[in-house]
Write a protein that holds these residues in place. Structure first.
Motif, mmCIF file in Angstrom:
data_model
loop_
_atom_site.group_PDB
_atom_site.id
_atom_site.type_symbol
_atom_site.label_atom_id
_atom_site.label_comp_id
_atom_site.label_asym_id
_atom_site.label_seq_id
_atom_site.Cartn_x
_atom_site.Cartn_y
_atom_site.Cartn_z
ATOM 1 N N GLY A 291 0.809 -1.222 0.000
ATOM 2 C CA GLY A 291 0.000 0.000 0.000
ATOM 3 C C GLY A 291 0.836 1.264 0.000
ATOM 4 N N PHE A 292 2.156 1.111 -0.137
ATOM 5 C CA PHE A 292 3.028 2.295 -0.124
ATOM 6 C C PHE A 292 2.830 3.134 -1.384
ATOM 7 C CE2 PHE A 292 7.194 4.132 -1.434
ATOM 8 C CZ PHE A 292 7.246 5.135 -0.479
ATOM 9 N N TRP A 293 2.726 2.457 -2.526
ATOM 10 C CA TRP A 293 2.622 3.195 -3.798
ATOM 11 C C TRP A 293 1.345 2.777 -4.523
ATOM 12 C CZ3 TRP A 293 4.626 7.466 -5.495
ATOM 13 C CH2 TRP A 293 4.532 7.795 -6.860
ATOM 14 N N PRO A 294 0.201 3.373 -4.155
ATOM 15 C CA PRO A 294 -1.066 2.988 -4.779
ATOM 16 C C PRO A 294 -1.134 3.445 -6.242
ATOM 17 C CG PRO A 294 -1.401 4.796 -3.228
ATOM 18 C CD PRO A 294 0.046 4.429 -3.157
ATOM 19 N N LEU A 295 -1.714 2.602 -7.052
ATOM 20 C CA LEU A 295 -1.875 2.958 -8.461
ATOM 21 C C LEU A 295 -3.273 3.522 -8.670
ATOM 22 C CD1 LEU A 295 -0.141 -0.099 -10.166
ATOM 23 C CD2 LEU A 295 0.809 2.117 -9.515
ATOM 24 N N TYR A 296 -3.301 4.710 -9.247
ATOM 25 C CA TYR A 296 -4.604 5.352 -9.482
ATOM 26 C C TYR A 296 -4.512 6.266 -10.681
ATOM 27 C CZ TYR A 296 -2.408 9.321 -7.004
ATOM 28 O OH TYR A 296 -1.576 10.327 -6.611
ATOM 29 N N GLU A 297 -5.662 6.741 -11.105
ATOM 30 C CA GLU A 297 -5.656 7.763 -12.137
ATOM 31 C C GLU A 297 -6.742 8.782 -11.838
ATOM 32 O OE1 GLU A 297 -6.258 5.988 -15.969
ATOM 33 O OE2 GLU A 297 -8.030 4.883 -15.318
ATOM 34 N N ILE A 298 -6.503 10.009 -12.263
ATOM 35 C CA ILE A 298 -7.471 11.078 -12.072
ATOM 36 C C ILE A 298 -7.717 11.711 -13.437
ATOM 37 C CG2 ILE A 298 -8.009 13.223 -10.833
ATOM 38 C CD1 ILE A 298 -5.633 12.318 -8.903
ATOM 39 N N SER A 299 -8.889 11.390 -14.004
ATOM 40 C CA SER A 299 -9.240 11.969 -15.298
ATOM 41 C C SER A 299 -10.233 13.085 -15.063
ATOM 42 C CB SER A 299 -9.907 10.925 -16.203
ATOM 43 O OG SER A 299 -9.048 9.865 -16.432
ATOM 44 N N ASN A 300 -9.853 14.288 -15.446
ATOM 45 C CA ASN A 300 -10.716 15.461 -15.248
ATOM 46 C C ASN A 300 -11.304 15.513 -13.846
ATOM 47 O OD1 ASN A 300 -10.387 16.657 -17.800
ATOM 48 N ND2 ASN A 300 -11.713 15.076 -18.671
ATOM 49 N N GLY A 301 -10.458 15.280 -12.858
ATOM 50 C CA GLY A 301 -10.882 15.408 -11.472
ATOM 51 C C GLY A 301 -11.483 14.150 -10.866
ATOM 52 N N LYS A 302 -11.812 13.158 -11.708
ATOM 53 C CA LYS A 302 -12.422 11.935 -11.161
ATOM 54 C C LYS A 302 -11.337 10.915 -10.820
ATOM 55 C CE LYS A 302 -16.422 8.917 -11.821
ATOM 56 N NZ LYS A 302 -15.924 7.861 -10.971
ATOM 57 N N PHE A 303 -11.349 10.513 -9.553
ATOM 58 C CA PHE A 303 -10.319 9.626 -9.025
ATOM 59 C C PHE A 303 -10.757 8.172 -9.169
ATOM 60 C CE2 PHE A 303 -8.309 7.147 -5.721
ATOM 61 C CZ PHE A 303 -7.019 7.642 -5.624
ATOM 62 N N ALA A 304 -9.846 7.306 -9.630
ATOM 63 C CA ALA A 304 -10.170 5.872 -9.699
ATOM 64 C C ALA A 304 -8.927 5.067 -9.360
ATOM 65 C CB ALA A 304 -10.664 5.510 -11.092
ATOM 66 N N LEU A 305 -9.127 4.064 -8.503
ATOM 67 C CA LEU A 305 -8.011 3.166 -8.210
ATOM 68 C C LEU A 305 -7.802 2.242 -9.401
ATOM 69 C CD1 LEU A 305 -8.519 2.042 -4.511
ATOM 70 C CD2 LEU A 305 -6.477 3.141 -5.450
ATOM 71 N N SER A 306 -6.546 1.924 -9.680
ATOM 72 C CA SER A 306 -6.258 1.005 -10.775
ATOM 73 C C SER A 306 -6.313 -0.434 -10.266
ATOM 74 C CB SER A 306 -4.872 1.295 -11.344
ATOM 75 O OG SER A 306 -4.757 2.673 -11.641
ATOM 76 N N GLN A 307 -6.555 -1.355 -11.197
ATOM 77 C CA GLN A 307 -6.778 -2.750 -10.858
ATOM 78 C C GLN A 307 -5.761 -3.328 -9.842
ATOM 79 O OE1 GLN A 307 -9.583 -4.099 -11.930
ATOM 80 N NE2 GLN A 307 -9.138 -5.875 -10.645
ATOM 81 N N PRO A 308 -4.436 -3.162 -10.085
ATOM 82 C CA PRO A 308 -3.492 -3.813 -9.168
ATOM 83 C C PRO A 308 -3.580 -3.312 -7.732
ATOM 84 C CG PRO A 308 -2.384 -3.125 -11.199
ATOM 85 C CD PRO A 308 -3.742 -2.509 -11.216
ATOM 86 N N SER A 309 -4.162 -2.135 -7.516
ATOM 87 C CA SER A 309 -4.191 -1.584 -6.152
ATOM 88 C C SER A 309 -5.553 -1.648 -5.499
ATOM 89 C CB SER A 309 -3.721 -0.117 -6.182
ATOM 90 O OG SER A 309 -2.384 -0.053 -6.585
#
Lengths: 99, 311, 432
Positions: B242-260
């Motif tokens: 959990g040290f380096w969570p994978l995520y993306e923020i597209s136009n302000g919307k936050f989503a966790l990526s599958q591996p995390s």
């Protein structure tokens, strides 16, 4: 004979063109090389385009995505990642005589 | 170690065969054996494709590109002084816009953590604020590796470097958050141990307009102190603890990526000590620092949880 | 400036009353600059303001990057130039020094970028006023350096600069300098050329790198090694060869500079001496004042007065500071008796830079002229006519005595009025 006085005008910016083996034959960096046991290798055994972890995780792109996968030992640096990431322990690091 | 059958494929993210087979880096580079950055660059360039112009500041990546006369990549690259990456990309974009080529050709800046979080932060912030139409990727090996492992703003707490022989006393700078605060169109984190996730993020970023920022954790065998064969494993531990969570923020919307995703549940996370103890750079880390890590990870995920619930 | 042929008033050319900064902006517009990138600094800012206005009004089709520092401005200029665009910017003093890292980068990559420099003193302490200390700091970065004397020269030199820099025999960036405030903010009538005429004089840029042509893959500006690299794919020069070629191209650019100047003079009717330096009343002169920019302009006004005293005196106003026109200066000064150099900067720890550059250039001449140097007008202090006159008188006296001493003298200093000044004493009693 090149006219050096004129030729300096052709030396402009430091530019590069793509070549294979920019750092030379990096395969010479390590004596240990991955050897695939085709009896265990998933694509080799199944004849299907599945797994290919060795291809996926190779930082040097020296593993081919074919059945069976082939490793370009001329440039393989012998890091051993493919051995670690093979799900069926089909890869071992062995001393390979390299010409 | 975990020998799950192609973990990412198992997660149904993307089939290996769906990845472009073309390679954009010729074999025989000067990178160390087991360098995660080589792997990261390999998949990033695959996703970006041939209609791309790169710009790279002083870094290990400069060395990957090769010495005078001969380069390793099949894409054009403009080498640029350390502090200038964001500005250099802006200049290329402006020139392409002037020529009407901006929609066709993607400009990508690729820099290390020192070049991004320290010396290059001003030029990057300026480029992001201007909404420059480009992708900025930071491969984060958490120190100045090319100059012999000195601490950067991205070096984590307790890590030994040549300039922090007693371990770094301050935590890592959270660069993705800083970029997010610029209100840019895309921010994502990635990890060299998840090349398929990284590939998808670069592909996605390529089709978005505006400034796109991808921050990639990049394990470094000599700098972090582990055997080159363990590069993928070490990177996975950064994710699994959990040290380096994978995520993306597209136009302000936050989503966790599958591996995390599953690590929203604290019980699923491995203890941070597994990650730290696998690397020599943390060999002298104090109990107190380890506790700080635990708290940091807890707080980080609480924040992610709140964020997901509130959007 | 010498007017050749046509009468200004009768010509169909547009005459506008413009500041030096706006003259530079018009030159950029007429040169059809494709990408600009700049950061505000006094006294340069009106250049970029005017260009923004041109773009806003659709008079100039260009991309203008308003970046967050001069360092980024210069970096963006380098990148845009390497991508094949015609590129220019403008700056002053601290801005130029913040750009410094990119200056040898631009020349080393052989990028034909043009910088307009409204000269300004370098801090500390802060001073927004004029001297040439910023201009001389960049003499070793491998750029072509012009110093202008009036606003028309700013416009003309900019147009010429693009043609010189972009010449395939040159490919070297150019800095066009002019005195801050004295020219940058002073209005003068300027002949502006028709766009079509400029277009025929200055064809579109054909860049030797042009990264935006992705059909040819290339790396630009990589790490070089102390040696050349030989492979079966070819032989690549090392750092030394690249830098040697830059030096050679700079030396030989003098021919191109003269050629472009002469072509410009023929086409547009305005000449600036031989393109390298301007002479005034030098035909019969044995005594020459040597200066550049605003100092030359001031000296021009006293030549007639000094001639009335019976002195055979003239002026050489240096236009091209880099490459230093050694051959032409040696030829010109052969047989001259006295040279009085006025520097509006100091080569700290030595003397005025123009002075020592000239001395070095004339080294080994038979019966070399007597050279005396003076510093004037630092930080915008007035360069008065009487300083020039006094300097000439003083030099001639010393020359008569054959008193060659390496001693620079300073005009306009007010040390007499500061006899009692002491920093610690001065600080006492503040805030009461």
């Amino acid at each position: 004979m090149t006219d050096l006085k004129k030729d300096y005008q052709k030396i402009l910016a430091s530019v590069q063109k793509p070549v294979i083996g920019e750092a030379g034959k990096t395969g010479t960096w390590s004596r240990l090389k991955p050897v695939i046991d085709l009896e265990k290798c998933i694509p080799a055994k199944s004849g299907k385009f599945i797994c290919f972890n060795c291809w996926l995780y190779c930082p040097e792109a020296v593993v081919s995505r074919e059945i069976p996968p082939k490793i370009n030992l001329e440039y393989c640096k012998g890091c051993g990642i493919c051995m670690e990431e093979c799900p069926v322990n089909a890869i071992s690091m062995e001393e390979v005589k390299f010409e | 170690m975990n020998r799950n059958f192609s973990r990412e494929v198992e997660n149904n993210m993307v089939n290996v065969l769906e990845i472009v087979e073309d390679e954009y880096i010729h074999p025989g580079t000067r990178m160390c054996a087991g360098c995660a950055m080589s792997l990261i660059y390999r998949f990033a360039l695959k996703a970006l494709g041939p209609k791309t112009i790169l710009t790279v500041p002083a870094s290990c990546l400069t060395v990957l590109h090769g010495m005078q006369g001969f380069c390793t990549t099949k894409l054009s690259v403009l080498h640029t002084p350390f502090a200038t990456t964001g500005a250099s990309a802006s200049g290329i974009v402006a020139s392409l816009e002037e020529k009407g080529l901006a929609d066709e050709i993607c400009v990508v800046a690729f820099a290390g953590d020192g070049g991004t979080t320290d010396i290059g932060i001003q030029a990057l912030s300026g480029a992001a604020e201007r909404g420059t139409n480009f992708i900025y990727a930071c491969y984060d090996n958490e120190a100045y590796m090319n100059t012999g492992v000195q601490r950067s703003g991205s070096t984590p707490l307790g890590a030994f470097t040549a300039t922090t022989p007693g371990g770094k006393t301050r935590p890592k700078k959270n660069m993705p958050k800083i970029l997010e605060a610029h209100g840019i169109s895309y921010v994502a984190t990635a990890n060299g141990s998840y090349p398929l996730d990284l590939y998808e993020k670069f592909k996605k970023a390529r089709d978005i307009k505006g400034t796109r920022y991808i921050h990639i954790l990049s394990a470094c065998p000599p700098g972090w102190g582990y055997d080159p064969k363990d590069t993928i494993r070490i990177g996975r531990l950064a994710n699994d603890t959990g040290f380096w969570p994978l995520y993306e923020i597209s136009n302000g919307k936050f989503a966790l990526s599958q591996p995390s995703k599953k690590f929203l549940d604290p019980a699923k996370r491995k203890d941070i000590e597994q990650y730290l103890s696998a690397q020599k750079r943390f060999s002298n880390i104090s109990k107190q620092d380890i506790e700080t890590y635990r708290n940091y990870i807890r707080d980080q995920w609480n924040e992610i949880k709140r964020r997901l619930e509130n959007q | 400036m010498t007017i050749i042929g046509k009468n200004m008033v009768n010509s169909k050319k547009k005459v506008k009353i413009l500041t030096g900064n706006h003259a530079a902006a018009y030159a950029f517009r007429h040169a059809r600059v494709g990408v600009m990138s700049a950061y505000p600094i006094t006294p340069q800012s009106p250049v970029v303001e005017k260009i923004s206005e041109f773009i806003e009004k659709g008079k100039l089709k260009a991309r203008f990057l308003l970046v967050e520092s001069e360092h980024s401005a210069a970096a963006a200029c380098c990148a845009a130039s390497a991508s094949g665009s015609r590129v220019g910017t403008a700056t002053s003093a601290h801005g130029l020094m913040l750009m410094y890292e990119l200056l040898p980068w631009a020349s080393g990559t052989r990028l034909p970028i043009i910088i307009n420099l409204a000269t300004r003193s370098c801090g500390a302490p802060w001073s927004v006023w004029d001297d040439h200390s910023d201009f001389i700091t960049i003499r070793d970065v491998g750029w072509i350096q012009f110093m202008c004397e009036d606003n028309q020269e700013i416009y003309d030199t900019n147009i010429q600069a693009f043609k010189i820099s972009e010449d395939p025999r040159v490919n070297i960036p150019t800095i066009v300098a002019y005195d801050g405030y004295i020219l940058s903010h002073t209005m003068m009538p300027i002949e502006l050329e028709n766009q079509e005429d400029i277009d025929t004089f200055l064809p579109p840029l054909n860049h030797h790198i042009n990264l935006s042509d992705i059909s040819q893959v290339k790396g630009v500006g990589p790490v070089t090694t102390p040696d050349i690299i030989k492979r079966k794919e070819g032989t690549a020069p090392g750092y030394y060869e690249f830098r040697y070629s830059l030096q050679k191209a700079l030396e030989n650019s003098i021919n191109v500079i003269k050629e472009v100047h002469d072509e410009f003079a023929k086409k547009f009717g305005r000449a600036y001496g031989n393109g390298l330096f301007k002479t005034y009343k030098t035909d019969d002169a044995d005594t020459i004042i040597f200066a550049m920019g605003s100092v030359s302009a001031q000296a021009r006004t006293v030549i007639e007065k000094l001639r009335e005293e019976g002195l055979k005196i003239g002026l050489v106003s240096l236009r091209l500071f880099r490459p230093f026109p050694i051959k032409y200066l040696r030829e010109f000064f052969k047989g001259k008796k006295n040279i009085i150099v006025f520097d509006r900067e100091i080569g700290y720890g030595y003397e005025g830079v123009l002075s020592y550059e000239l001395k070095a250039a004339l080294y080994g001449l038979k019966n070399p002229p007597f050279i005396k140097s003076f510093i004037v007008g630092l930080g915008g202090r007035d360069v008065k006519s009487e300083y020039i006159i006094e300097g000439v008188h003083k030099s001639l006296e010393l020359a008569k005595k054959g008193d060659i001493i390496y001693k620079t003298e300073y005009f306009g200093l007010k040390l007499d009025e500061l006899k009692d000044y002491d920093e610690q004493e001065f600080l006492k009693g503040g805030g009461k």
